[in-house]
Design a protein around this motif. Structure first.
Motif, short mmCIF file in Angstrom:
data_model
loop_
_atom_site.label_atom_id
_atom_site.label_comp_id
_atom_site.label_asym_id
_atom_site.label_seq_id
_atom_site.Cartn_x
_atom_site.Cartn_y
_atom_site.Cartn_z
N PHE A 254 24.02 30.36 46.14
CA PHE A 254 24.02 31.56 46.97
C PHE A 254 24.91 31.38 48.20
N GLY A 255 24.76 30.24 48.88
CA GLY A 255 25.51 30.02 50.09
C GLY A 255 27.01 30.00 49.88
N ARG A 256 27.42 29.55 48.69
CA ARG A 256 28.85 29.48 48.35
C ARG A 256 29.31 30.65 47.49
N LYS A 257 28.45 31.63 47.29
CA LYS A 257 28.77 32.86 46.52
C LYS A 257 29.26 32.54 45.11
N LEU A 258 28.68 31.51 44.51
CA LEU A 258 29.15 31.06 43.21
C LEU A 258 28.98 32.08 42.08
N PRO A 259 27.88 32.86 42.04
CA PRO A 259 27.80 33.83 40.95
C PRO A 259 28.97 34.82 40.95
N THR A 260 29.30 35.36 42.12
CA THR A 260 30.41 36.33 42.20
C THR A 260 31.75 35.64 41.93
N LEU A 261 31.93 34.44 42.49
CA LEU A 261 33.17 33.71 42.24
C LEU A 261 33.38 33.45 40.75
N SER A 262 32.31 33.10 40.06
CA SER A 262 32.41 32.81 38.63
C SER A 262 32.84 34.06 37.85
N ILE A 263 32.25 35.20 38.21
CA ILE A 263 32.61 36.45 37.53
C ILE A 263 34.08 36.79 37.75
N LEU A 264 34.54 36.67 39.00
CA LEU A 264 35.93 36.99 39.32
C LEU A 264 36.89 36.01 38.65
N GLN A 265 36.48 34.74 38.56
CA GLN A 265 37.33 33.76 37.90
C GLN A 265 37.50 34.10 36.42
N THR A 266 36.40 34.51 35.79
CA THR A 266 36.46 34.90 34.37
C THR A 266 37.40 36.09 34.18
N LYS A 267 37.38 37.02 35.14
CA LYS A 267 38.26 38.19 35.06
C LYS A 267 39.69 37.90 35.50
N GLY A 268 39.90 36.72 36.09
CA GLY A 268 41.24 36.39 36.58
C GLY A 268 41.60 37.17 37.83
N GLU A 269 40.62 37.55 38.63
CA GLU A 269 40.86 38.34 39.84
C GLU A 269 40.84 37.45 41.08
N TRP A 270 41.69 37.76 42.05
CA TRP A 270 41.80 37.03 43.31
C TRP A 270 41.78 38.08 44.42
N PRO A 271 40.58 38.52 44.84
CA PRO A 271 40.47 39.68 45.74
C PRO A 271 41.15 39.46 47.08
N LYS A 272 41.71 40.54 47.61
CA LYS A 272 42.42 40.46 48.89
C LYS A 272 41.46 40.17 50.04
N ASP A 273 40.22 40.61 49.93
CA ASP A 273 39.26 40.40 51.02
C ASP A 273 38.43 39.14 50.80
N ARG A 274 39.03 38.16 50.12
CA ARG A 274 38.27 36.96 49.74
C ARG A 274 37.76 36.19 50.95
N TRP A 275 38.47 36.19 52.07
CA TRP A 275 38.04 35.44 53.24
C TRP A 275 36.74 36.02 53.79
N GLU A 276 36.61 37.33 53.76
CA GLU A 276 35.39 37.98 54.24
C GLU A 276 34.27 37.86 53.21
N ARG A 277 34.59 38.10 51.97
CA ARG A 277 33.56 38.12 50.92
C ARG A 277 32.98 36.74 50.64
N PHE A 278 33.80 35.71 50.77
CA PHE A 278 33.36 34.40 50.33
C PHE A 278 33.23 33.40 51.47
N SER A 279 33.08 33.90 52.67
CA SER A 279 32.78 33.00 53.78
C SER A 279 31.42 32.36 53.51
N PRO A 280 31.34 31.02 53.47
CA PRO A 280 30.10 30.36 53.02
C PRO A 280 28.96 30.49 54.03
N HIS A 281 27.77 30.52 53.51
CA HIS A 281 26.55 30.48 54.32
C HIS A 281 25.99 29.08 54.15
#
Length: 306
Positions: free
Chosen positions: A140-167
């Motif tokens: 959860f802290g590293r947003k791994l579920p969402t990262l895994s989904i995006l990696q499978t789709k081959g997506e590299w979102p522009k707002d990645r710094w905001e979305r994936f800032s670790p907790h």
């Protein structure tokens, strides 16, 4: 788990007292019946500790698959969920269960025998479950579920710094609902991360653990929790938590414990991890809280209906 038959002090069902099963000092064997398919390598250490044990391994799915003569001479029973009628097994003195949670077994007639002792595996699997909880917290802290989904789709979102800032767990607060063997092992692990650990416990005046604890495991003296709350103060604890772990047993007092009201006391940014028993968390209320962005996420190991 089977090795717990070899210890002399073990957690009593429904209490935190200990008892001793004393082997006979004569040459008379003590008949142990195991209805689980355990290997010889698991049984050998027991036999070496107590040569007077006469251990019979008879894997079975129901009572009728065990011959009557085995039930009749059985004194110690290790089982998953096979329980004969009391008259079929008149010599049973000790039942060791293969599970920690036994809420569905409390009305078993055999348990009502006045001279019977029933024990569980409470405390035996705390290291494994605690590591599972840690995995969920880090995911959860590293947003791994969402990262895994995006990696499978081959997506590299522009707002990645905001979305994936670790907790980070460092400087986070983890609230543990139920400070038993699993909760204490979680606290032991989290102390190395610089995490503040809060927990609920029925008797906050006695923080020590009187149940079964493996060496170098858990929190025997209650030293790793920063603050203990009585069960009635659950909401007060949750308002300060970044992560919440549900680790209480299922009983009449805990069924539906994590209700809509309790979830409303949580931070919208908080994550919940449930490794207790199905029926403690109100899943309808949980789904609504997630859909309404009143809770950031949930990791569920148990369900009311599997």
């Amino acid at each position: 788990g089977i090795s717990h038959l070899a210890v002399t002090r073990i957690n009593l069902t429904g209490s935190h007292s200990g008892f001793e099963y004393k082997m006979s000092k004569t040459d008379s064997p003590v008949d142990v019946l195991i209805t689980m398919p355990f290997s010889t390598s698991l049984i050998k250490p027991l036999q070496e500790v107590a040569p007077t044990l006469r251990i019979t391994i008879h894997p079975a799915q129901n009572v009728n698959e065990v011959p009557d003569e085995l039930w009749e001479r059985c004194e110690v029973l290790y089982t998953n969920c096979i329980f004969p009628d009391p008259e079929l097994a008149p010599n049973i003195k000790w039942i060791q269960l293969h599970w920690a949670g036994i809420d569905s077994l409390v009305d078993t007639p055999l348990f009502e025998k006045p001279d019977i002792t029933v024990t569980t595996l409470s405390g035996a699997n705390s290291p494994q479950i605690a590591e599972h909880v840690l995995t969920m917290l880090l995911a959860f802290g590293r947003k791994l579920p969402t990262l895994s989904i995006l990696q499978t789709k081959g997506e590299w979102p522009k707002d990645r710094w905001e979305r994936f800032s670790p907790h980070e767990l460092r400087n986070s607060t983890v609230g543990i609902i139920g400070y038993g063997s699993i909760g204490r092992q979680i606290a032991r692990i989290l102390r190395e991360f610089g995490t503040t650990v809060l927990a609920t416990k029925n008797d906050v005046m006695h923080p020590a653990d009187s149940g079964y604890t493996s060496e170098d495991m858990g929190d025997p003296s209650g030293d790793f929790v920063h603050r203990l709350y009585p069960a009635q103060a659950l909401n007060s604890m949750l308002k300060d938590c970044d992560f919440i772990v549900v680790a209480v047993p299922l009983s009449s007092s805990t069924r539906g414990l994590v209700s809509a009201e309790v979830l409303a006391a949580c931070k919208p940014s908080a994550y919940l991890v449930d490794i207790s028993r199905g029926g403690i968390v109100d899943h309808d209320a949980l789904i609504k809280a997630l859909n309404d962005d009143k809770l950031a996420g949930a990791a569920l190991d148990v369900f009311p209906e599997e």
